[in-house]
Design a protein around this motif. Sequence first.
Motif, PDB file in Angstrom:
ATOM      1  N   HIS A 126       0.848  -1.196   0.000  1.00 48.51           N
ATOM      2  CA  HIS A 126       0.000   0.000   0.000  1.00 48.51           C
ATOM      3  C   HIS A 126       0.878   1.240   0.000  1.00 48.51           C
ATOM      4  O   HIS A 126       1.979   1.228   0.557  1.00 48.51           O
ATOM      5  CB  HIS A 126      -0.940   0.005   1.214  1.00 48.51           C
ATOM      6  N   ASP A 155       6.582   1.630   6.884  1.00 53.37           N
ATOM      7  CA  ASP A 155       5.180   1.236   6.640  1.00 53.37           C
ATOM      8  C   ASP A 155       4.560   2.141   5.604  1.00 53.37           C
ATOM      9  O   ASP A 155       3.914   3.108   5.945  1.00 53.37           O
ATOM     10  CB  ASP A 155       4.420   1.277   7.967  1.00 53.37           C
ATOM     11  N   MET A 156       4.706   1.823   4.286  1.00 48.78           N
ATOM     12  CA  MET A 156       5.539   0.764   3.803  1.00 48.78           C
ATOM     13  C   MET A 156       6.210   1.127   2.491  1.00 48.78           C
ATOM     14  O   MET A 156       6.313   0.334   1.599  1.00 48.78           O
ATOM     15  CB  MET A 156       4.783  -0.549   3.707  1.00 48.78           C
ATOM     16  N   GLU A 189      -4.920   1.108   2.753  1.00 56.01           N
ATOM     17  CA  GLU A 189      -4.747   0.004   3.720  1.00 56.01           C
ATOM     18  C   GLU A 189      -4.859   0.494   5.149  1.00 56.01           C
ATOM     19  O   GLU A 189      -5.417  -0.177   6.013  1.00 56.01           O
ATOM     20  CB  GLU A 189      -3.385  -0.668   3.504  1.00 56.01           C
ATOM     21  N   GLU A 190      -4.320   1.693   5.401  1.00 52.95           N
ATOM     22  CA  GLU A 190      -4.275   2.179   6.790  1.00 52.95           C
ATOM     23  C   GLU A 190      -5.663   2.508   7.339  1.00 52.95           C
ATOM     24  O   GLU A 190      -5.835   2.641   8.543  1.00 52.95           O
ATOM     25  CB  GLU A 190      -3.368   3.415   6.891  1.00 52.95           C
ATOM     26  N   GLU A 214       4.497  -5.625   4.020  1.00 55.35           N
ATOM     27  CA  GLU A 214       4.518  -4.912   5.298  1.00 55.35           C
ATOM     28  C   GLU A 214       5.926  -5.090   5.883  1.00 55.35           C
ATOM     29  O   GLU A 214       6.614  -6.064   5.564  1.00 55.35           O
ATOM     30  CB  GLU A 214       3.465  -5.493   6.249  1.00 55.35           C
TER      31      GLU A 214
HETATM   32 ZN   LIG Z   1       1.321  -1.013   6.415  1.00 57.15          ZN
END
Ligand SMILES: [Zn+2]
Length: 435
Positions: A126, A155-156, A189-190, A214
Amino acid sequence: MRALQDTSTAEGNPAWASFAPLCTGPIFAVARRPNSGTLPAMTIPPSIAGLPARTPEFGALLAEWANLNSGSGNRAGLDRMRAALQVAFGGLAGAVIDEPPCPGTAAALRLRLRPDAPTQILLNGHFDTVYEADDAFQTCRWLDDRRLNGPGVADMKGGLLVMLAALQAFEATPDAARIGWEVLLTPDEETGSHGSRALLREAARNNHFGLVYEPARPNGDLVHSRKGTGGVVATCRGRAAHAAKIPNDGRNAILGLADFLQAASRIPDDLRGVLVNVGNIRGGGPATNVVPDFATAELDLRITQASDRAALVARLEKIAAAINAREGFALELKITFNRPPKECVPLEEKVFAAWQEAAVVVGVPPFTWVHTGGASDGNFLSEAGLPNLDGLGPIGDHLHSSREMLFVPTIAARAQLTALFLHRVASGELALRPV
Ligand SMILES: [Zn+2]
């Protein structure tokens, strides 16, 4: 293979902190396998062996990417970040690039190469971060010659660089044409992957194995399994009354809710693998001489196995029923589950073993894999039936804080592991599917 609990700590494993990757130069050699008495030596193609020499280039590109704000809510920033990724990944000759839309947020970036090859591998990551455009943490700084502090370095965005470097190295290997791959980079994603979930499901259908970038744990370990995530909103209604009324027929909603929260927090004591966290609470009003008739709280729920879900819901409902049995109280629960747990399957054990073996060959410190409470898109891929290995990004620490940092030499090391894995699958040495 039994998973250990994730106990890695800040600044990680000293073996990695001082790690300098083997730089063997463009001409490569033959490395002996750990159990070389029975197995032939593994040859590392020059493009893979040469990755550590590119570490300064990787550090510079990572800083460039991390200096571009791509908070999950910053649509313009996400578009800029995707454009930068398209330039970088666009150099992978022959790959078909598209930007599939994600409802409610920026588009994703997807590349496919050789989709008709018999074995297909997904590389997933992501490009959003938790740092929004108004966050004070916006730019990178080198802490020393190997550690980069910056938003999203671990991240990431560092993981995205591992994917890119690995594919560049792999595409220069002799058997590359024998497998196909897909890169899927998502923008949300977060915040729960609500817009990209359909793309993840589609990718799960089109591939035989997934690699998720990740970050590795701070001590270098990979991820064996992840808890599933959910939440509950608990709302208690009581009966308002003057606090001083005698006798008092008020029903204090805050106390009713508090009883529920206390009991719910004790569920993990005997329902192993489940986590319950009371995240916030509000209720009552400004006047303290009123018995409050309203209170509400939000709880975070985590489960280790899909089968935990029904047991957890039953326990929460049983506690609520006991409160509701009291005269004058009404406690309502809204329970939702987002990411299902990612449980380990046998093909993942096989691929993890290959990863460990490759680590010995390229000379990186040993690692294992661990269970973690945090969820990722690997959870969705597992749910959709795609076995996957997660935590394949470089080694960093202090995620989701202004101390987020990355051990930059681990970008090349981790890219070597991915590239070597792809090479072994392409050369037929490692089978992912029954033939
Ligand atoms: Zn992540």
